[in-house]
Design a protein around this motif. Structure first.
Motif, PDB file in Angstrom:
ATOM      1  N   PRO A  15       0.821  -1.217   0.000  1.00 35.74           N
ATOM      2  CA  PRO A  15       0.000   0.000   0.000  1.00 35.74           C
ATOM      3  C   PRO A  15       0.853   1.265   0.000  1.00 35.74           C
ATOM      4  CG  PRO A  15      -0.711  -1.560   1.700  1.00 35.74           C
ATOM      5  CD  PRO A  15       0.625  -2.029   1.206  1.00 35.74           C
ATOM      6  N   THR A  16       0.277   2.339  -0.490  1.00 32.75           N
ATOM      7  CA  THR A  16       0.940   3.631  -0.415  1.00 32.75           C
ATOM      8  C   THR A  16       1.106   4.021   1.054  1.00 32.75           C
ATOM      9  OG1 THR A  16       0.053   4.370  -2.528  1.00 32.75           O
ATOM     10  CG2 THR A  16       0.702   6.094  -0.984  1.00 32.75           C
ATOM     11  N   PRO A  17       2.256   4.568   1.434  1.00 29.11           N
ATOM     12  CA  PRO A  17       2.457   4.976   2.832  1.00 29.11           C
ATOM     13  C   PRO A  17       1.315   5.847   3.341  1.00 29.11           C
ATOM     14  CG  PRO A  17       4.506   5.166   1.607  1.00 29.11           C
ATOM     15  CD  PRO A  17       3.442   4.828   0.602  1.00 29.11           C
ATOM     16  N   GLU A  18       0.948   5.645   4.591  1.00 26.97           N
ATOM     17  CA  GLU A  18      -0.196   6.334   5.177  1.00 26.97           C
ATOM     18  C   GLU A  18      -0.088   7.856   5.041  1.00 26.97           C
ATOM     19  OE1 GLU A  18      -3.820   6.796   7.053  1.00 26.97           O
ATOM     20  OE2 GLU A  18      -2.881   4.934   6.370  1.00 26.97           O
ATOM     21  N   ARG A  19       1.131   8.382   5.151  1.00 29.61           N
ATOM     22  CA  ARG A  19       1.270   9.844   5.113  1.00 29.61           C
ATOM     23  C   ARG A  19       0.919  10.438   3.757  1.00 29.61           C
ATOM     24  NH1 ARG A  19       6.344   7.678   4.893  1.00 29.61           N
ATOM     25  NH2 ARG A  19       7.778   8.409   3.266  1.00 29.61           N
ATOM     26  N   TRP A  20       0.838   9.598   2.714  1.00 26.22           N
ATOM     27  CA  TRP A  20       0.470  10.079   1.381  1.00 26.22           C
ATOM     28  C   TRP A  20      -0.942   9.663   0.985  1.00 26.22           C
ATOM     29  CZ3 TRP A  20       3.453  13.647  -0.628  1.00 26.22           C
ATOM     30  CH2 TRP A  20       4.813  13.668  -0.319  1.00 26.22           C
ATOM     31  N   SER A  21      -1.642   8.929   1.842  1.00 29.72           N
ATOM     32  CA  SER A  21      -2.925   8.355   1.443  1.00 29.72           C
ATOM     33  C   SER A  21      -3.951   9.411   1.046  1.00 29.72           C
ATOM     34  CB  SER A  21      -3.487   7.483   2.570  1.00 29.72           C
ATOM     35  OG  SER A  21      -3.741   8.258   3.732  1.00 29.72           O
ATOM     36  N   HIS A  22      -3.872  10.593   1.645  1.00 31.73           N
ATOM     37  CA  HIS A  22      -4.855  11.637   1.335  1.00 31.73           C
ATOM     38  C   HIS A  22      -4.595  12.302  -0.014  1.00 31.73           C
ATOM     39  CE1 HIS A  22      -1.420  13.777   2.785  1.00 31.73           C
ATOM     40  NE2 HIS A  22      -1.976  14.961   2.643  1.00 31.73           N
ATOM     41  N   LEU A  23      -3.494  11.928  -0.679  1.00 30.47           N
ATOM     42  CA  LEU A  23      -3.170  12.525  -1.975  1.00 30.47           C
ATOM     43  C   LEU A  23      -3.286  11.526  -3.132  1.00 30.47           C
ATOM     44  CD1 LEU A  23      -0.017  14.623  -0.972  1.00 30.47           C
ATOM     45  CD2 LEU A  23      -2.395  15.366  -1.087  1.00 30.47           C
ATOM     46  N   THR A  79      -1.150   5.407  -6.562  1.00 31.28           N
ATOM     47  CA  THR A  79      -0.189   6.439  -6.944  1.00 31.28           C
ATOM     48  C   THR A  79      -0.793   7.837  -6.847  1.00 31.28           C
ATOM     49  OG1 THR A  79      -0.793   6.105  -9.272  1.00 31.28           O
ATOM     50  CG2 THR A  79       1.146   4.947  -8.461  1.00 31.28           C
ATOM     51  N   VAL A  80       0.094   8.812  -6.847  1.00 37.33           N
ATOM     52  CA  VAL A  80      -0.304  10.211  -6.732  1.00 37.33           C
ATOM     53  C   VAL A  80       0.098  10.940  -8.009  1.00 37.33           C
ATOM     54  CG1 VAL A  80      -0.007  12.351  -5.426  1.00 37.33           C
ATOM     55  CG2 VAL A  80       0.046  10.147  -4.231  1.00 37.33           C
ATOM     56  N   ASN A  81      -0.880  11.436  -8.756  1.00 34.40           N
ATOM     57  CA  ASN A  81      -0.594  12.269  -9.914  1.00 34.40           C
ATOM     58  C   ASN A  81      -0.447  13.698  -9.402  1.00 34.40           C
ATOM     59  OD1 ASN A  81      -0.804  13.999 -12.202  1.00 34.40           O
ATOM     60  ND2 ASN A  81      -1.777  12.351 -13.356  1.00 34.40           N
ATOM     61  N   SER A  82       0.794  14.150  -9.289  1.00 33.85           N
ATOM     62  CA  SER A  82       1.054  15.429  -8.632  1.00 33.85           C
ATOM     63  C   SER A  82       0.464  16.612  -9.386  1.00 33.85           C
ATOM     64  CB  SER A  82       2.563  15.624  -8.441  1.00 33.85           C
ATOM     65  OG  SER A  82       3.256  15.446  -9.654  1.00 33.85           O
ATOM     66  N   ARG A  83       0.296  16.480 -10.697  1.00 35.27           N
ATOM     67  CA  ARG A  83      -0.295  17.593 -11.457  1.00 35.27           C
ATOM     68  C   ARG A  83      -1.779  17.745 -11.134  1.00 35.27           C
ATOM     69  NH1 ARG A  83       2.585  16.764 -17.408  1.00 35.27           N
ATOM     70  NH2 ARG A  83       4.711  17.265 -16.709  1.00 35.27           N
ATOM     71  N   LEU A  84      -2.467  16.610 -10.953  1.00 27.41           N
ATOM     72  CA  LEU A  84      -3.873  16.675 -10.568  1.00 27.41           C
ATOM     73  C   LEU A  84      -4.008  17.223  -9.149  1.00 27.41           C
ATOM     74  CD1 LEU A  84      -5.274  13.277 -11.950  1.00 27.41           C
ATOM     75  CD2 LEU A  84      -5.398  15.541 -13.003  1.00 27.41           C
ATOM     76  N   ILE A  85      -3.159  16.733  -8.239  1.00 28.78           N
ATOM     77  CA  ILE A  85      -3.225  17.194  -6.853  1.00 28.78           C
ATOM     78  C   ILE A  85      -2.893  18.684  -6.766  1.00 28.78           C
ATOM     79  CG2 ILE A  85      -1.975  17.065  -4.661  1.00 28.78           C
ATOM     80  CD1 ILE A  85      -4.206  15.026  -4.924  1.00 28.78           C
ATOM     81  N   GLU A  86      -1.994  19.157  -7.632  1.00 32.15           N
ATOM     82  CA  GLU A  86      -1.680  20.587  -7.641  1.00 32.15           C
ATOM     83  C   GLU A  86      -2.939  21.398  -7.914  1.00 32.15           C
ATOM     84  OE1 GLU A  86       1.294  23.754  -9.908  1.00 32.15           O
ATOM     85  OE2 GLU A  86       0.784  21.857 -10.872  1.00 32.15           O
ATOM     86  N   GLN A  87      -3.741  20.958  -8.883  1.00 34.61           N
ATOM     87  CA  GLN A  87      -4.977  21.677  -9.209  1.00 34.61           C
ATOM     88  C   GLN A  87      -5.965  21.610  -8.050  1.00 34.61           C
ATOM     89  OE1 GLN A  87      -6.495  20.954 -13.344  1.00 34.61           O
ATOM     90  NE2 GLN A  87      -4.698  19.638 -13.531  1.00 34.61           N
ATOM     91  N   LEU A 110     -12.300  16.382  -5.829  1.00 32.37           N
ATOM     92  CA  LEU A 110     -12.764  17.338  -4.828  1.00 32.37           C
ATOM     93  C   LEU A 110     -13.926  16.777  -4.020  1.00 32.37           C
ATOM     94  CD1 LEU A 110     -12.660  20.637  -6.935  1.00 32.37           C
ATOM     95  CD2 LEU A 110     -11.134  20.013  -5.066  1.00 32.37           C
ATOM     96  N   ILE A 111     -14.738  15.924  -4.642  1.00 34.19           N
ATOM     97  CA  ILE A 111     -15.892  15.355  -3.961  1.00 34.19           C
ATOM     98  C   ILE A 111     -15.498  14.226  -3.021  1.00 34.19           C
ATOM     99  CG2 ILE A 111     -18.007  13.999  -4.349  1.00 34.19           C
ATOM    100  CD1 ILE A 111     -18.456  15.685  -6.868  1.00 34.19           C
ATOM    101  N   GLN A 112     -14.425  13.506  -3.363  1.00 39.58           N
ATOM    102  CA  GLN A 112     -14.030  12.356  -2.562  1.00 39.58           C
ATOM    103  C   GLN A 112     -13.800  12.726  -1.099  1.00 39.58           C
ATOM    104  OE1 GLN A 112     -10.716  10.202  -4.177  1.00 39.58           O
ATOM    105  NE2 GLN A 112     -11.622  10.075  -6.226  1.00 39.58           N
ATOM    106  N   ALA A 113     -14.197  11.818  -0.221  1.00 39.87           N
ATOM    107  CA  ALA A 113     -14.081  12.083   1.220  1.00 39.87           C
ATOM    108  C   ALA A 113     -12.640  12.039   1.703  1.00 39.87           C
ATOM    109  CB  ALA A 113     -14.914  11.068   1.996  1.00 39.87           C
ATOM    110  N   ASN A 114     -11.788  11.280   1.005  1.00 44.82           N
ATOM    111  CA  ASN A 114     -10.426  11.108   1.520  1.00 44.82           C
ATOM    112  C   ASN A 114      -9.392  11.950   0.801  1.00 44.82           C
ATOM    113  OD1 ASN A 114     -10.809   9.589  -0.799  1.00 44.82           O
ATOM    114  ND2 ASN A 114      -9.282   8.080  -0.245  1.00 44.82           N
ATOM    115  N   CYS A 115      -9.705  12.502  -0.353  1.00 45.79           N
ATOM    116  CA  CYS A 115      -8.716  13.265  -1.108  1.00 45.79           C
ATOM    117  C   CYS A 115      -8.445  14.609  -0.443  1.00 45.79           C
ATOM    118  CB  CYS A 115      -9.181  13.490  -2.544  1.00 45.79           C
ATOM    119  SG  CYS A 115      -7.978  14.368  -3.552  1.00 45.79           S
ATOM    120  N   ALA A 116      -7.179  14.848  -0.086  1.00 47.22           N
ATOM    121  CA  ALA A 116      -6.762  16.100   0.556  1.00 47.22           C
ATOM    122  C   ALA A 116      -7.491  16.335   1.872  1.00 47.22           C
ATOM    123  CB  ALA A 116      -6.979  17.292  -0.383  1.00 47.22           C
ATOM    124  N   GLU A 117      -7.924  15.255   2.503  1.00 44.86           N
ATOM    125  CA  GLU A 117      -8.669  15.370   3.757  1.00 44.86           C
ATOM    126  C   GLU A 117      -7.720  15.353   4.942  1.00 44.86           C
ATOM    127  OE1 GLU A 117     -12.151  15.632   6.159  1.00 44.86           O
ATOM    128  OE2 GLU A 117     -11.783  15.948   4.026  1.00 44.86           O
TER     129      GLU A 117
END
Length: 328
Positions: A54-62, A70-78, A151-158
């Motif tokens: 699994p992705t490390p817990e500290r990155w799970s919100h991204l 995985t984390v698409n950093s360009r999407l997360i930037e937006q 943006l709607i997801q409960a865990n993204c950037a939460e």
């Protein structure tokens, strides 16, 4: 048996490498096609994970791709840029995240909803509508379906905090309310993640992708006069702060000079910092892999600098920026 690790933070699922030597930093790794290269110990720990884990817990919100973890950093930037726009208004990251999620849900519930309709209902979410413009709202209404889904997801950037969401129907004017089929309440997702450093800054959003640091500032914002009263604060890191996930430090201030004849910056690049202005959004990029030798004190290595306070490219504001790394 060799262990393989996959780069999970970037534009998409990254390369797989075999760890050959981790006795000292930088680590020696080898790709599946035999190419060997070095990765700093810190970058390896932060941006690579053992395959099929699994992705490390500290990155799970991204996470943007739950299948690959995985984390698409360009999407997360937006995503983060939209949230930080509202954070400036409510002065709280968790609350801004909740407001943005509610707005995104409202758009999904009624795609034809107008920004001015949503603007009228912001006060119900604890967001002063006088501090938000239709342009701010449009960053949500005009976001791509992929960004709106995140943006709607409960865990993204939460981040940990009280649930502040309202349903989409509560954001749409009463005369336009529509039932959303299958609508369910969001579950609170606990993430053991420290609050992002940028949440304590003024109008500064940062993202690191590999060695490239991107800083975004909205020049239309202001935070009142400085202590001297001679300038108006537009953005500030509020001192020297750590670059997210890195050992480098950044100090940044953007301000308007009161009582001075307006001039426009013509230079878009200084020492390892490039500026791009799109409307009121100033984007600064810095290559963190570059160095320019020790500072005058000899205690730090210079990574990037505006070399004093300079005019912002294409605008009348002034900027002072320094990025450095401490010498061990």
């Amino acid at each position: 048996m060799a262990k393989y690790y996959q780069q999970f933070l970037g534009v998409g699922p990254g390369i797989s490498v075999e760890l050959l030597d981790d006795s000292t930093s930088p680590y020696l790794v080898r790709t599946t096609d035999g190419f060997e290269f070095f990765v700093s110990a810190e970058d390896f720990r932060n941006y690579y994970k053992e395959e099929n884990t699994p992705t490390p817990e500290r990155w799970s919100h991204l996470i943007t791709d739950p299948v690959n973890g995985t984390v698409n950093s360009r999407l997360i930037e937006q995503v983060m840029n939209i949230i930080h726009t509202f954070e400036v208004c409510v002065q709280d990251f968790e609350k801004a995240r909740s407001v943005v999620r509610s707005l995104a849900r409202a758009v999904e519930a009624k795609p034809s909803v107008k920004p001015r309709e949503l603007l009228r209902n912001l006060e119900e979410l604890g967001c002063n509508p006088d501090t938000v413009s239709e342009r701010d709202i449009k960053r949500v209404t005009e976001a791509s379906p992929q960004i709106r889904s995140l943006l709607i997801q409960a865990n993204c950037a939460e981040l940990p905090g009280p649930a502040l969401d309202k349903s989409p129907a509560e954001l749409i004017p009463k005369s336009s309310k529509e039932r959303v089929p299958g609508e369910e309440s969001q579950k609170k997702v606990a993430a053991r993640v420290a609050k992002a450093a940028t949440a304590r800054m003024k109008n500064v959003a940062m993202l690191v992708d590999g060695d490239i640091l991107t800083v975004e500032i909205d020049l239309s914002k202001d935070f009142g006069p400085s202590k001297s009263g001679k300038t108006t604060i537009v953005a500030s890191t509020e001192g020297n702060k750590s670059v997210p996930g890195r050992s480098e430090k950044i100090g940044l201030n953007v301000y308007k000079q009161e009582g001075k004849k307006a001039a426009t910056g013509r230079k878009n690049a200084f020492k390892n910092m490039e500026m791009k202005l799109d409307g009121s959004i100033l984007t600064i990029t810095v290559d963190l892999s570059k160095e320019f030798g020790p500072s005058k004190s000899g205690k730090t290595v210079i990574i990037a600098s505006s070399e004093g306070n300079q005019l912002v490219f294409g605008s009348s504001e002034k900027i002072g920026l320094n990025v450095y790394r401490k010498i061990d």
